[in-house]
Design a protein around this motif. Sequence first.
Motif, PDB file in Angstrom:
ATOM      1  N   VAL A  33       0.841  -1.196   0.000  1.00 36.07           N
ATOM      2  CA  VAL A  33       0.000   0.000   0.000  1.00 36.07           C
ATOM      3  C   VAL A  33       0.876   1.246   0.000  1.00 36.07           C
ATOM      4  O   VAL A  33       2.089   1.170   0.167  1.00 36.07           O
ATOM      5  N   SER A  34       0.246   2.402  -0.170  1.00 35.85           N
ATOM      6  CA  SER A  34       0.973   3.662  -0.299  1.00 35.85           C
ATOM      7  C   SER A  34       0.649   4.620   0.846  1.00 35.85           C
ATOM      8  O   SER A  34      -0.466   4.609   1.377  1.00 35.85           O
ATOM      9  N   ASN A  35       1.618   5.458   1.193  1.00 36.79           N
ATOM     10  CA  ASN A  35       1.405   6.504   2.206  1.00 36.79           C
ATOM     11  C   ASN A  35       0.976   7.834   1.579  1.00 36.79           C
ATOM     12  O   ASN A  35       0.751   8.806   2.311  1.00 36.79           O
ATOM     13  N   ALA A  36       0.861   7.902   0.246  1.00 32.99           N
ATOM     14  CA  ALA A  36       0.578   9.164  -0.427  1.00 32.99           C
ATOM     15  C   ALA A  36      -0.846   9.641  -0.151  1.00 32.99           C
ATOM     16  O   ALA A  36      -1.815   8.930  -0.415  1.00 32.99           O
ATOM     17  N   HIS A  37      -0.960  10.866   0.380  1.00 35.44           N
ATOM     18  CA  HIS A  37      -2.268  11.456   0.691  1.00 35.44           C
ATOM     19  C   HIS A  37      -2.809  12.320  -0.455  1.00 35.44           C
ATOM     20  O   HIS A  37      -3.995  12.642  -0.476  1.00 35.44           O
ATOM     21  N   TYR A  38      -1.917  12.703  -1.363  1.00 34.41           N
ATOM     22  CA  TYR A  38      -2.314  13.625  -2.432  1.00 34.41           C
ATOM     23  C   TYR A  38      -1.791  13.139  -3.779  1.00 34.41           C
ATOM     24  O   TYR A  38      -0.847  12.346  -3.854  1.00 34.41           O
ATOM     25  N   TYR A  39      -2.420  13.640  -4.837  1.00 33.57           N
ATOM     26  CA  TYR A  39      -1.927  13.365  -6.186  1.00 33.57           C
ATOM     27  C   TYR A  39      -0.658  14.181  -6.401  1.00 33.57           C
ATOM     28  O   TYR A  39      -0.716  15.401  -6.585  1.00 33.57           O
ATOM     29  N   GLY A  67       3.625   2.696   9.034  1.00 32.07           N
ATOM     30  CA  GLY A  67       2.636   3.482   9.756  1.00 32.07           C
ATOM     31  C   GLY A  67       1.304   3.583   9.044  1.00 32.07           C
ATOM     32  O   GLY A  67       0.958   2.750   8.201  1.00 32.07           O
ATOM     33  N   SER A  68       0.546   4.617   9.365  1.00 32.90           N
ATOM     34  CA  SER A  68      -0.815   4.752   8.855  1.00 32.90           C
ATOM     35  C   SER A  68      -0.832   5.123   7.379  1.00 32.90           C
ATOM     36  O   SER A  68       0.094   5.741   6.861  1.00 32.90           O
ATOM     37  N   ILE A  69      -1.901   4.736   6.718  1.00 36.33           N
ATOM     38  CA  ILE A  69      -2.074   5.036   5.291  1.00 36.33           C
ATOM     39  C   ILE A  69      -3.427   5.700   5.074  1.00 36.33           C
ATOM     40  O   ILE A  69      -4.372   5.470   5.828  1.00 36.33           O
ATOM     41  N   PRO A  70      -3.555   6.535   4.041  1.00 38.15           N
ATOM     42  CA  PRO A  70      -4.848   7.137   3.726  1.00 38.15           C
ATOM     43  C   PRO A  70      -5.751   6.129   3.019  1.00 38.15           C
ATOM     44  O   PRO A  70      -5.277   5.309   2.223  1.00 38.15           O
ATOM     45  N   LEU A  71      -7.035   6.195   3.323  1.00 34.81           N
ATOM     46  CA  LEU A  71      -8.015   5.304   2.704  1.00 34.81           C
ATOM     47  C   LEU A  71      -8.981   6.118   1.856  1.00 34.81           C
ATOM     48  O   LEU A  71      -9.318   7.249   2.201  1.00 34.81           O
ATOM     49  N   ALA A  72      -9.421   5.532   0.755  1.00 34.02           N
ATOM     50  CA  ALA A  72     -10.327   6.242  -0.156  1.00 34.02           C
ATOM     51  C   ALA A  72     -11.445   5.311  -0.603  1.00 34.02           C
ATOM     52  O   ALA A  72     -11.333   4.089  -0.499  1.00 34.02           O
ATOM     53  N   TYR A  73     -12.501   5.927  -1.104  1.00 35.08           N
ATOM     54  CA  TYR A  73     -13.642   5.194  -1.680  1.00 35.08           C
ATOM     55  C   TYR A  73     -14.281   4.255  -0.663  1.00 35.08           C
ATOM     56  O   TYR A  73     -14.613   3.114  -0.969  1.00 35.08           O
ATOM     57  N   ILE A  74     -14.468   4.730   0.563  1.00 32.38           N
ATOM     58  CA  ILE A  74     -15.100   3.917   1.597  1.00 32.38           C
ATOM     59  C   ILE A  74     -16.616   4.011   1.456  1.00 32.38           C
ATOM     60  O   ILE A  74     -17.183   5.106   1.406  1.00 32.38           O
ATOM     61  N   ASN A  75     -17.263   2.868   1.393  1.00 29.95           N
ATOM     62  CA  ASN A  75     -18.712   2.812   1.254  1.00 29.95           C
ATOM     63  C   ASN A  75     -19.284   2.066   2.456  1.00 29.95           C
ATOM     64  O   ASN A  75     -19.249   0.834   2.514  1.00 29.95           O
ATOM     65  N   THR A  76     -19.807   2.799   3.420  1.00 32.13           N
ATOM     66  CA  THR A  76     -20.309   2.164   4.641  1.00 32.13           C
ATOM     67  C   THR A  76     -21.654   1.475   4.427  1.00 32.13           C
ATOM     68  O   THR A  76     -22.152   0.806   5.338  1.00 32.13           O
ATOM     69  N   ASN A 121      -0.854   0.660  11.358  1.00 31.51           N
ATOM     70  CA  ASN A 121       0.526   0.312  11.704  1.00 31.51           C
ATOM     71  C   ASN A 121       1.161  -0.573  10.636  1.00 31.51           C
ATOM     72  O   ASN A 121       1.700  -1.645  10.943  1.00 31.51           O
ATOM     73  N   THR A 122       1.108  -0.130   9.376  1.00 31.78           N
ATOM     74  CA  THR A 122       1.728  -0.921   8.317  1.00 31.78           C
ATOM     75  C   THR A 122       3.238  -1.003   8.549  1.00 31.78           C
ATOM     76  O   THR A 122       3.845  -0.132   9.172  1.00 31.78           O
ATOM     77  N   ASN A 123       3.825  -2.077   8.042  1.00 33.74           N
ATOM     78  CA  ASN A 123       5.258  -2.296   8.200  1.00 33.74           C
ATOM     79  C   ASN A 123       6.069  -1.431   7.246  1.00 33.74           C
ATOM     80  O   ASN A 123       5.621  -1.112   6.144  1.00 33.74           O
ATOM     81  N   LYS A 124       7.278  -1.084   7.667  1.00 33.40           N
ATOM     82  CA  LYS A 124       8.249  -0.493   6.761  1.00 33.40           C
ATOM     83  C   LYS A 124       8.900  -1.624   5.963  1.00 33.40           C
ATOM     84  O   LYS A 124       8.959  -2.768   6.442  1.00 33.40           O
ATOM     85  N   PRO A 125       9.406  -1.339   4.761  1.00 34.05           N
ATOM     86  CA  PRO A 125      10.027  -2.407   3.963  1.00 34.05           C
ATOM     87  C   PRO A 125      11.136  -3.154   4.696  1.00 34.05           C
ATOM     88  O   PRO A 125      11.253  -4.377   4.564  1.00 34.05           O
ATOM     89  N   GLU A 126      11.936  -2.440   5.498  1.00 30.95           N
ATOM     90  CA  GLU A 126      13.043  -3.094   6.201  1.00 30.95           C
ATOM     91  C   GLU A 126      12.564  -4.032   7.306  1.00 30.95           C
ATOM     92  O   GLU A 126      13.356  -4.846   7.837  1.00 30.95           O
ATOM     93  N   GLU A 127      11.282  -3.957   7.663  1.00 35.20           N
ATOM     94  CA  GLU A 127      10.730  -4.853   8.682  1.00 35.20           C
ATOM     95  C   GLU A 127      10.177  -6.144   8.086  1.00 35.20           C
ATOM     96  O   GLU A 127       9.733  -7.028   8.816  1.00 35.20           O
TER      97      GLU A 127
END
Length: 377
Positions: free
Chosen positions: A153-159, A195-204, A224-230
């Motif tokens: 997954v990605s940590n990017a919050h913006y385009y 760490g944390s990641i942004p989520l999009a397109y959530i449909n409750t 709490n996503t893992n870092k690559p070195e972990e």
Amino acid sequence: MKKIFYFIAVLFLPACLLAQTEEEAAVKKCIQNYLDGTSYNKPECIEKAFYPDANLFLSHKDKELWIVPISEYTTWFKKDNQGQFNGRMGRIISIDLFNNIALAKAEIVIPAKKIEFIDLFLLKKIQGEWKIISKSAASRSSNKSGQQILFIVSNAHYYGKSTIGTGNSFAEIVNAYNTFKTAGYNVDFVSPDGGSIPLAYINTSDTLQKQYLFDPDFMYAIKNTNKPEEIDSKNYKAVYYVGGGAAMYNVPENKQIQTIALKVYEENKGVISSVCHGTAGIVNLKTNDGKYLVAGKKISGYPDSFEQQDADYFKHFPFLIQKTVEERGGIFKFSKGNVSHVETDGRIVTGQNFQSSGDVALKIIEILNATKTNNEL
């Protein structure tokens, strides 16, 4: 005065977060001593994890509450085969930390016995060291194999460098996650920064999405996503690149994540998969022969023609997925929108959109089951 306060707050907050991270790492280390000790018959590791006067609150036969001192518990693992794996597979599920106390949860799977334990721990920092002061556990029948899938997954919050928000597709995460979980697989998450990641397109209104949105263990993993070195690539049977606009940034060029994915594919003979914009993550992968992974392969993902090319977000795309796949020798295939479309080429499985995410997971499971059967023959 306001400017001074703001400056102090900016300095103080990261220090607090850093301290919290360090303490959580120490708690993890403590619990990992317990997990390693019980999986490899190492009583010294178990003793290191527990406070000397700690008790375990268990169940046994006719005893609804069986209190076992840690001094007795460690003797269960004092066997001739110390240091050898005994079939117990443990992992930390969550940690809730406050000052010098913590609650933690771990899962222990014994595939050979088709059983799963959930351990709940109470920990306290005593004389500068985290110790488990009590543990309770319960068990149930389980189909869990202990085999693991890695979600990328990605940590990017913006385009790009814009202020246009984006994130990881929640549907693409939960549809695949639930499919793997139902089949008995464990799922870990890795992102470039951890760490944390942004989520999009959530449909409750979607039952499955709502279920996982309110699942504390699942959301702890997302936070709490893992870092690559972990990440130890040897532990995984497949990698799954999640889509959403965030997938276009940081992941495709991350060398550590590329290395992990290719080791799973080439050394573990595992599966590389992606869905929708997650296919951006595989376009730069090169195999040991120096060729692009996608060269000569049937690949799917979100088609360039489906993008809103006059929209502001599109101006910030670093590259086009379909165009790049085709330039690197791949055969890009897709269907009309809003239907599942999955392409399988050897041990590469790719899907067009979020509707394909569950089917991508099913295809991966099919490949892994076939591989397991062939290895047993």
